[in-house]
Design an enzyme around this catalytic site. Sequence first.
Site, short mmCIF file in Angstrom:
data_model
loop_
_atom_site.label_atom_id
_atom_site.label_comp_id
_atom_site.label_asym_id
_atom_site.label_seq_id
_atom_site.Cartn_x
_atom_site.Cartn_y
_atom_site.Cartn_z
N LYS A 242 0.85 -1.20 0.00
CA LYS A 242 0.00 0.00 0.00
C LYS A 242 0.87 1.23 0.00
O LYS A 242 1.94 1.26 0.63
CB LYS A 242 -0.92 0.04 1.22
CG LYS A 242 -1.75 1.32 1.31
CD LYS A 242 -2.57 1.41 2.58
CE LYS A 242 -3.33 2.74 2.64
NZ LYS A 242 -4.13 2.88 3.89
N GLU A 292 -8.92 12.06 11.73
CA GLU A 292 -8.11 10.94 12.23
C GLU A 292 -7.33 11.27 13.49
O GLU A 292 -6.42 12.11 13.48
CB GLU A 292 -7.14 10.47 11.14
CG GLU A 292 -6.39 9.22 11.53
CD GLU A 292 -5.61 8.61 10.38
OE1 GLU A 292 -4.77 7.74 10.63
OE2 GLU A 292 -5.86 8.99 9.21
N GLU A 336 -7.26 -2.31 2.75
CA GLU A 336 -6.55 -1.07 3.04
C GLU A 336 -6.64 -0.73 4.52
O GLU A 336 -5.65 -0.36 5.16
CB GLU A 336 -7.13 0.07 2.19
CG GLU A 336 -6.44 1.40 2.37
CD GLU A 336 -7.09 2.51 1.57
OE1 GLU A 336 -6.84 3.69 1.92
OE2 GLU A 336 -7.85 2.22 0.63
N GLU A 471 -11.67 10.54 -5.58
CA GLU A 471 -11.68 10.64 -4.12
C GLU A 471 -10.98 11.91 -3.65
O GLU A 471 -11.45 12.61 -2.76
CB GLU A 471 -11.00 9.42 -3.51
CG GLU A 471 -10.97 9.45 -1.98
CD GLU A 471 -10.31 8.24 -1.37
OE1 GLU A 471 -9.67 8.39 -0.31
OE2 GLU A 471 -10.44 7.13 -1.94
N LYS A 475 -12.44 15.38 -1.62
CA LYS A 475 -11.83 16.01 -0.44
C LYS A 475 -11.48 17.47 -0.72
O LYS A 475 -11.68 18.34 0.14
CB LYS A 475 -10.59 15.22 -0.01
CG LYS A 475 -10.93 13.81 0.47
CD LYS A 475 -9.70 12.95 0.67
CE LYS A 475 -10.07 11.56 1.15
NZ LYS A 475 -8.91 10.65 1.25
#
Length: 485
Positions: A242, A292, A336, A471, A475
């Site tokens: 990743k 986060e 992920e 994506e 954002k």
Amino acid sequence: MGAENDSENDPAMTILPIDPVANATPEALRGFLATCRTAAQRDGHAKLVSISIAVDALDPLAVLESIFEPDEPHFYAERVSLDTAIAGAEAVVATDAHGPERFAAAQRFIDETLAHTIAVGEVEAAFGGPHFFAAFAFENELAPGEPFPAARVFVPRWQVARAGSGTTAVANLLVTPDAPLELLAEKVWRAHGKFRTFEYAAPEPPTQTADARATLKVTDQGDYPAAVAQAIARIAAGEFSKIVLARTRTVQASEPLHPLQMLNQLRQRFPECHAFSIANGRGQSFIGATPERLARVSRGALETEALAGSAPRGASATEDARLGAELLRSDKDRREQRLVLDSIQRRLTPLGFALEFPAEPILKKLANVQHLLTPVRAVLPPHVRLLDVLAQLHPTPAVGGSPRAAAIAGIRQLEGFSRGLYAGAIGWINARGGGEFFVGLRSALVDGCTARLFAGAGIVAGSAPEKERAETELKFRAMQEALKL
């Protein structure tokens, strides 16, 4: 953000049983500062003196905005949904660090400072006592000329924080062996008097007028789909499993942008996120509203989370539920997100943590996007502190990739720009060792008339370049709408 954070693993500062409210006279203040100066003379070392008082309810962001100075550093963090916020400005003591040992260097600075700290007043109140505000860049090393160093920690000259209905104001000052007591006493007396009966400055006209907005210039950097395609090929070749690739968008206005006015728009738009602002004292601010949390230590316990995978919100309840269900079933997004959880386990278990977390991820729904989330909790082992945890966790696969070293090297090659504080670790530590750090996402670097926005996406086997670009566009759009850019 949590209001009360503590740990028994940090060295205690000196707390004197003096009530600064009951003894609120200029003479008593001068006498107290004289005692502190005597201690500095005896030890041959300056003393950080911290005075905490409870004050009437205040909005820390409004206070910061009222006394905002572009040439002074500041720190701000808020979680609107939890009714907690903390602000601080100017720097009494500070340190910069870089390299693989930057977290350890920051801890040594905190320990040394606390060993020479004298505190009085509402030290045990929520957000009482001195706080160390910190910003760690994404990488250990940054090139010269970057707006922020690889690591910076500072104690503010003043701080004000709200936890529910309670507000605590703190004045911090450095008392040297030859400190001018009259001048120091006057400054502290004036500052605490101001916070006891704070009057917000009259609002200024909006910095950005309708005409300024009409002349906005938007510029994107690089070919993002091409970078994603290269990353997918390198994943297929086994270089990493990743990698998180970000892109930037520069918005140029015809008039200066006010970072705190922009932050106010962010906190209103994203109440479930950590709204933040860090100013370097040279006119540049890094602001954002991140979903986060990286790590929080409170009452001897650690809280962290594995957050990854994304889907848009729906226009109707039915569409929203469908998109959320698809995200929960998505093999690509589940893999992920699992990489992040596995990394947390792998990196914290050697420190002695017995991690607790649910077997299945849940949805974290924000205003514009939803993510897969696994909350993680554990008792803090003896002699492990918050910065020890950060040194292990940062950067997580949610913002870097896996394996970490290979992914970071790939990021340098594929992105074509310095992230700076984007995806870095931002937060605070109190004098009891508690604190909270979050990841610098959904963010922008504000510099005069320019705002540089950042957005990224996790790339794994099965990723599609145009989908990942969409994506990041989602954002960017949310940030631009929130910032009215």
